[in-house]
Write a protein that holds these residues in place. Sequence first.
Motif, PDB file in Angstrom:
ATOM      1  N   VAL A  44       0.809  -1.250   0.168  1.00 28.75           N
ATOM      2  CA  VAL A  44       0.060   0.068  -0.087  1.00 28.75           C
ATOM      3  C   VAL A  44       1.029   1.187   0.072  1.00 28.75           C
ATOM      4  N   TRP A  45       2.023   1.106   0.834  1.00 33.80           N
ATOM      5  CA  TRP A  45       2.907   2.371   0.699  1.00 33.80           C
ATOM      6  C   TRP A  45       3.572   2.691  -0.560  1.00 33.80           C
ATOM      7  N   GLY A  46       3.806   1.556  -1.251  1.00 31.53           N
ATOM      8  CA  GLY A  46       4.675   1.603  -2.580  1.00 31.53           C
ATOM      9  C   GLY A  46       3.510   2.073  -3.740  1.00 31.53           C
ATOM     10  N   LEU A  47       2.217   1.602  -3.639  1.00 33.06           N
ATOM     11  CA  LEU A  47       1.162   2.165  -4.496  1.00 33.06           C
ATOM     12  C   LEU A  47       0.860   3.664  -4.190  1.00 33.06           C
ATOM     13  N   LYS A  49       2.778   5.932  -2.976  1.00 31.69           N
ATOM     14  CA  LYS A  49       3.982   6.634  -3.546  1.00 31.69           C
ATOM     15  C   LYS A  49       3.971   6.672  -4.962  1.00 31.69           C
ATOM     16  N   SER A  50       3.538   5.756  -5.676  1.00 22.12           N
ATOM     17  CA  SER A  50       3.418   5.778  -7.359  1.00 22.12           C
ATOM     18  C   SER A  50       2.306   6.433  -7.553  1.00 22.12           C
ATOM     19  N   MET A  55       0.193  11.568 -10.215  1.00 15.85           N
ATOM     20  CA  MET A  55      -0.738  12.803  -9.877  1.00 15.85           C
ATOM     21  C   MET A  55       0.250  14.077 -10.375  1.00 15.85           C
ATOM     22  N   GLY A  56       1.313  14.000  -9.810  1.00 20.32           N
ATOM     23  CA  GLY A  56       2.291  15.180  -9.918  1.00 20.32           C
ATOM     24  C   GLY A  56       2.335  15.477 -11.374  1.00 20.32           C
ATOM     25  N   ARG A  57       2.394  14.486 -12.204  1.00 15.85           N
ATOM     26  CA  ARG A  57       2.878  14.590 -13.684  1.00 15.85           C
ATOM     27  C   ARG A  57       1.650  14.926 -14.550  1.00 15.85           C
TER      28      ARG A  57
END
Length: 80
Positions: A44-47, A49-50, A55-57
């Motif tokens: 969940v942490w990795g998802l 972060k991804s 969303m930043g892009r």
Amino acid sequence: MADMSASASLAMTHLVPLAKEFDEDKVTPGVLGFIVFAVMALAVWGLMKSMNRHMGRVNFAEADDKAADGAVPDTGKSTA
């Protein structure tokens, strides 16, 4: 084959008294439960972060008036 069943029954006779030491009405997740929970938490942490990176892009700016009027032809290519 007989040797295998003899060793299995010997192991069971040694494990049964150990199992009686535990409270039969109490259920605990144990080490396997902790490992499964830790792996799920890392996933969940990795998802997340991804997702934050993706969303930043994303460009949230409004389209220009020219594009809204249809002046830019649709090439049929997906931007996703």
